[in-house]
Design a protein around this motif. Sequence first.
Motif, PDB file in Angstrom:
ATOM      1  N   TYR A  79       0.866  -1.177   0.000  1.00 16.04           N
ATOM      2  CA  TYR A  79       0.000   0.000   0.000  1.00 16.04           C
ATOM      3  C   TYR A  79       0.905   1.230   0.000  1.00 16.04           C
ATOM      4  O   TYR A  79       2.124   1.118  -0.029  1.00 16.04           O
ATOM      5  CB  TYR A  79      -0.940  -0.019   1.215  1.00 16.04           C
TER       6      TYR A  79
ATOM      7  N   PHE B  78      -2.844   3.208   5.084  1.00 16.70           N
ATOM      8  CA  PHE B  78      -3.571   1.942   5.148  1.00 16.70           C
ATOM      9  C   PHE B  78      -4.420   1.884   6.409  1.00 16.70           C
ATOM     10  O   PHE B  78      -5.589   1.461   6.367  1.00 16.70           O
ATOM     11  CB  PHE B  78      -2.605   0.754   5.119  1.00 16.70           C
TER      12      PHE B  78
ATOM     13  N   VAL C 250       2.719  -3.005   6.315  1.00 19.90           N
ATOM     14  CA  VAL C 250       2.587  -2.371   5.004  1.00 19.90           C
ATOM     15  C   VAL C 250       3.953  -2.238   4.333  1.00 19.90           C
ATOM     16  O   VAL C 250       4.913  -1.720   4.922  1.00 19.90           O
ATOM     17  CB  VAL C 250       1.919  -0.993   5.119  1.00 19.90           C
TER      18      VAL C 250
ATOM     19  N   LEU D   7      -1.271  -4.516  -4.226  1.00 15.27           N
ATOM     20  CA  LEU D   7      -2.126  -3.455  -4.748  1.00 15.27           C
ATOM     21  C   LEU D   7      -1.801  -3.234  -6.219  1.00 15.27           C
ATOM     22  O   LEU D   7      -0.644  -3.001  -6.577  1.00 15.27           O
ATOM     23  CB  LEU D   7      -1.900  -2.156  -3.967  1.00 15.27           C
TER      24      LEU D   7
ATOM     25  N   GLN E 118      -7.268   0.518  -7.534  1.00 12.40           N
ATOM     26  CA  GLN E 118      -7.030  -0.141  -6.251  1.00 12.40           C
ATOM     27  C   GLN E 118      -7.608  -1.551  -6.276  1.00 12.40           C
ATOM     28  O   GLN E 118      -8.615  -1.854  -5.650  1.00 12.40           O
ATOM     29  CB  GLN E 118      -7.632   0.655  -5.095  1.00 12.40           C
TER      30      GLN E 118
END
Length: 444
Positions: free
Chosen positions: A36, A42, A61, A91, A328
Motif C-alpha cells: 500500500y 492503510f 505495510v 495493490l 485499487q
Amino acid sequence: MRLRLFILTIIMILLLSACQTNEKKVVENVTLKVVYYDQNMFNRDYGELFASRYPNIDVEVLPITYYSNSQNNGVDSISQYILTNQPDVVLLRDIDLIELSRKNELVNLSFLIKEEKYDLSTMLPSVIDLIKELGDGDIYGLAPTFENTALFYNKDIFDQAGVDYPVDNMTWKDVLLLSQRFNGNESAYGFYKGKNSSLFNFVIKRVGYLSGINFYNAKDKKITLNTPFWKSVFEQVIEGYRNKSLFLDTNQEIKSRYKFSEESDIAIGSNLFVKGKAAMTIDSIAFVSDIEKAQQALKNSTPMNWGVVTTPVDPLNPAETTAFHLSQLFAINAKSQNIEAAWELIKFINGEEWAKLKSKSSSVLLTRFENMKEMYGYNIEAFYKLKPNGRFYNSDGLPDAFYKEFNAFGNDEIFKVIQGTSTIEDALIAIEKNGQVILNKYEP
C-alpha cells in the motif's frame, strides 16, 4: 504451470472447507505483508477497522514503489517486487492484472468466492465484468472503489441563458457545440477544463481519448492526425477558444485571458466552475467535495445549483467510456504462505460493512454501489451508468520525453492557426509529419 496452480488452489480450498463450521473462521496470530502507499494511509483507509474485527491478524505495510521509472507499463517491476519482497496482498491497477494473472503470479479468487459464496451481487456489475475480462474469465483481484469522470453543469447559468441542460451520453461534439451557446464573457464560459498543459494536449489526450480515438497506432508505430475526425475536433476547439466559450487552465490562458483576485483564490481556489464562472466542466467524484467546500467558504453567496451527467462518449459506443478505471485492485500473491488470512483481508476491504461506513464520508466511487447514490444531497448516478471499454491511460508505452516534445510542437502549430498564420489542414500535416520524426527518436 497454470494447471498446477489450479490443483494446489483446489486442494487448499478442500482443506479449509474440511475444518469449516457455521461460525466465522478465526485466523490465529498471522502477520500479513500488504502493499500500500504507507502504513498510516492503510490504517486510515482500512487497517483500523480491520484490526477491530480481526485482532489476530497484524498488517505490515510494504510501500508501493513498482511504478517508479518502470518499463512495460510496470508489469516487470511488479513481478520483481513480488519476487524480492514476497508480499501476501498486492495493490494493482486494472492494466496490471492481465499479465500478472497470465504469469500465474496471483491466486485465482474465483474458487474462493464460489466456495464461500462470497456475495458479489451488490457490487457494480461493470466492475466485476471488467475484472473477469482482465483475468480471461476468472477473478484475480477485487476492487472496493473505481475511478470515473462525469460532466458537471451549473443549472443557474443554463437557466439564465435559456439553454437546455446537458443530458447523458453526449459526445464531445455535442458538448463543444453546447458550450458555444454561451456568450463567452468572463461571467459565463461555456466549458472549463483545468490542469491542461496546452490546448493541443487537451484535444489529443482528453477529447480524442474519451472519444475512443488515439493519435498513435501502436501496432504500426505511426502517428495519425491528418484525418476528418481530428480536423473536426480541432476546428471546434479552436472556434471555442476564439469566441471564449472554452477556457483551458493553461499557463498561456491564465496569463492572457483571466485575472484571479487573490482573496477569492485563497478561499476557494482558481477553478472557474467552482467560482460560478463556467457552465460545464469534467471532473472526478472528488470534485463534489471541492464544490461543497467552496460553498462553505463563501457563506454569503447563493449556493451553486449543479447537476451531473455522463462523461462524453464515443458515438459508436455510447454505453462505454475510457474514463472508467480500477486503480485499487487487491490481489493475493500466488506464493503467499498466508492465503487464508489474505483472503479475509480482501473480503473485508471489499465488503458491505466497509462500504457502508465509507459512504458516509467518501470522496471515491464505491463498487458496492447501493451505498452511494448521492452526495451532499445531489444525485451522482451518472458516474455509475457507463461501462469501461478496456482502454487504459498511458498504455501505449510512449515515454514522457516523447509527449513533452510532441506536445510542444503540436501546440505551436495549433496557435499558428489561432493567430491566422496557418490553416488547420497545414497544421495537421506538419504535426503528423514531424510527430513521426519525434516518435522515431523515442520508439519503445
